[in-house]
Enzyme design. Structure first.
Site, PDB file in Angstrom:
ATOM      1  N   ARG A   1       0.842  -1.184   0.000  1.00  0.00           N
ATOM      2  CA  ARG A   1       0.000   0.000   0.000  1.00  0.00           C
ATOM      3  C   ARG A   1       0.881   1.239   0.000  1.00  0.00           C
ATOM      4  NH1 ARG A   1      -3.933  -1.861  -1.818  1.00  0.00           N
ATOM      5  NH2 ARG A   1      -5.905  -2.250  -0.777  1.00  0.00           N
TER       6      ARG A   1
ATOM      7  N   HIS B   1      -0.717   0.920  -9.983  1.00  0.00           N
ATOM      8  CA  HIS B   1      -1.541   0.078  -9.084  1.00  0.00           C
ATOM      9  C   HIS B   1      -2.222  -1.028  -9.905  1.00  0.00           C
ATOM     10  CE1 HIS B   1      -3.779   0.130  -4.988  1.00  0.00           C
ATOM     11  NE2 HIS B   1      -3.791  -1.095  -5.503  1.00  0.00           N
TER      12      HIS B   1
HETATM   13  C1  GLV Z   1      -5.429  -4.090  -4.393  1.00  0.00           C
HETATM   14  O1  GLV Z   1      -4.927  -3.053  -4.152  1.00  0.00           O
HETATM   15  C2  GLV Z   1      -5.867  -5.011  -3.382  1.00  0.00           C
HETATM   16  O2  GLV Z   1      -5.945  -4.662  -2.191  1.00  0.00           O
HETATM   17  O3  GLV Z   1      -6.202  -6.147  -3.750  1.00  0.00           O
END
Ligand code: GLV
Length: 328
Positions: free
Chosen positions: A243, A291
Site C-alpha cells: 500500500r 496500481h
Molecule cells: C489491491 O490493491 C488489493 O488490495 O487487492
C-alpha cells in the site's frame, strides 16, 4: 438494528424470490461499470442514485467510499472490499460501528501477484533496467553474470495469502527467501519465516531484493523508510506492491540517489495518481506501474459479497470477514 431479511438457500437453478440489495460505494471508480456484469442471483447491486429505499440496502461493495458514503443506509450489515485490502473501508468515517467488513480472498489474484513479484525480482536480479536503457541506444552489452539465485536473498514482507504466494513463486525460481510474518508460521519449502519483534527489519536487513505485500495498518504505515533502507545491504532493490502509505517516498528517493538502494519497482503510491512532477516518473532506476500488480476476479468479488450476506442471514460468520481491530 433490524435483523437481516433471511435469504433462503435456493434449490439449484431457481431464481431467488428476493435478492439482497447492495450499493456500490466509491469516490474514485465507477464500480457499476467495472462490476455490472458480474452478477449473483442472491444480490442486486446499484449506484447510490439508483437506490429508491435506502433502508433496504444491507450491503455495500466498496473502493474508497466517500467519507459520508455509508450515512444514507441505516440497515447496512456488510461492507465488502473489491480488493484484498480493506484499509480504505476501515478508515471511512461513516462506516457503521457494527458493520461486518469483508475482503476478497482470491487465489487467482494471489497467483497473479506472485507472477508480478517474480517478474520484478528477475528484472532487478538481472539488472534489466540497464538492458532496457541500452536497447534504446541500440547497444548490445553483456554484463557479468549476476549472483546465482541461490546466493541472492529475497525478503518478503507479509506472509498472508499474498505473501505466501509471492514467497513460493520466488523460491521456485531458486532464490533464498526470508519472509516476515506477524505471527510464527511454518514456511513453505525454501521459505524461512521470521516473526515477532522487529521481523520486518530482520527480513529486510538480509534482503538483496525486498518485496512488500503487507496489509496497511497503523503498525505498517511508513514502514519502508530511511531507517529500513539503511539496514538493507547496500545496492539492494525494493519492490513496493503493498500500500502506498507504507512507503516514505522521499526516503526511497534519497536512498536511490545515495546508491544505498540500487533500483525499485513501485506499483502503489501515497497519492494515486501521483502528480506530474513526482520524481519517480522520470527516475531511471524506478519502474512505475499504476496500481496494477494484480486484480481480483470480478465474479469472485460479487459472489463473495453475496456469500457474506447469506452467511450473516443464516447466523454464520462470513468466511472473508476481517478482524476490524487487526485491520486485515
Ligand atoms: C489491491 O490493491 C488489493 O488490495 O487487492
Amino acid at each position: 438494528m433490524n435483523a437481516i431479511p433471511p435469504l433462503q438457500p435456493l434449490p439449484e437453478g431457481e431464481a431467488p424470490a428476493a435478492p439482497a440489495i447492495g450499493v456500490y460505494l466509491s469516490s474514485r471508480l465507477d464500480l457499476k461499470e467495472i462490476f455490472g456484469e458480474a452478477t449473483d442471483p442472491r444480490l442486486v447491486l446499484m449506484r447510490p442514485e439508483e437506490v429508491e429505499d435506502p433502508a433496504a440496502v444491507i450491503c455495500a461493495l466498496c473502493w474508497q467510499a466517500p467519507d459520508d458514503g455509508f450515512d444514507a443506509y441505516p440497515n447496512l450489515k456488510v461492507a465488502g472490499s473489491i480488493a484484498a485490502g480493506v484499509d480504505h473501508i476501515l478508515s471511512c468515517p461513516s462506516l457503521p460501528a457494527d458493520a461486518v467488513v469483508t475482503r476478497v480472498r482470491d487465489d487467482s489474484q494471489a497467483d497473479l501477484m506472485a507472477g508480478f513479484a517474480a517478474f520484478h525480482v528477475v528484472w532487478h536480479h538481472r539488472r534489466m533496467d540497464d538492458f532496457h536503457a541500452w536497447q534504446s541506444r541500440g547497444e548490445w552489452r553483456r554484463t557479468d553474470r549476476p549472483a546465482e539465485p541461490c546466493e541472492t536473498t529475497v525478503g518478503v514482507l507479509g506472509y498472508g495469502l499474498m505473501g505466501r504466494a509471492v514467497a513460493r513463486a520466488v523460491a521456485a525460481l531458486g532464490f533464498r527467501v526470508v519472509a516476515a510474518a506477524r505471527n510464527a508460521a511454518e514456511g513453505d519449502p525454501g521459505v524461512e519465516v521470521v516473526s515477532g519483534e522487529d521481523a520486518i527489519g530482520r527480513a529486510a536487513e538480509r534482503a538483496d531484493i525486498l518485496v512488500n505485500v503487507l496489509p496497511l495498518t497503523e503498525a505498517t504505515r511508513d514502514v519502508l523508510d530511511a531507517a529500513l533502507f539503511a539496514r538493507m545491504p547496500k545496492g539492494a532493490c525494493v519492490i513496493q506492491i503493498g500500500r502506498g502509505e507504507q512507503m516514505v517516498e522521499e526516503d526511497l528517493l534519497a536512498a536511490l540517489n545515495a546508491g544505498q538502494i540500487a533500483a525499485a519497482s513501485v506499483d502503489v503510491f501515497r497519492n494515486e495518481p501521483p502528480g506530474d512532477d513526482h520524481p519517480f516518473w522520470a527516475h531511471p532506476r524506478v519502474f512505475v506501474t499504476p496500481h496494477r500488480a494484480s486484480d481480483t476476479s470480478r465474479h469472485a468479488t460479487v459472489r463473495q459479497l453475496a456469500d457474506a450476506v447469506e452467511a450473516l442471514a443464516q447466523g454464520r460468520a462470513p468466511e472473508n470477514r476481517v478482524d476490524r481491530a487487526k485491520g486485515y
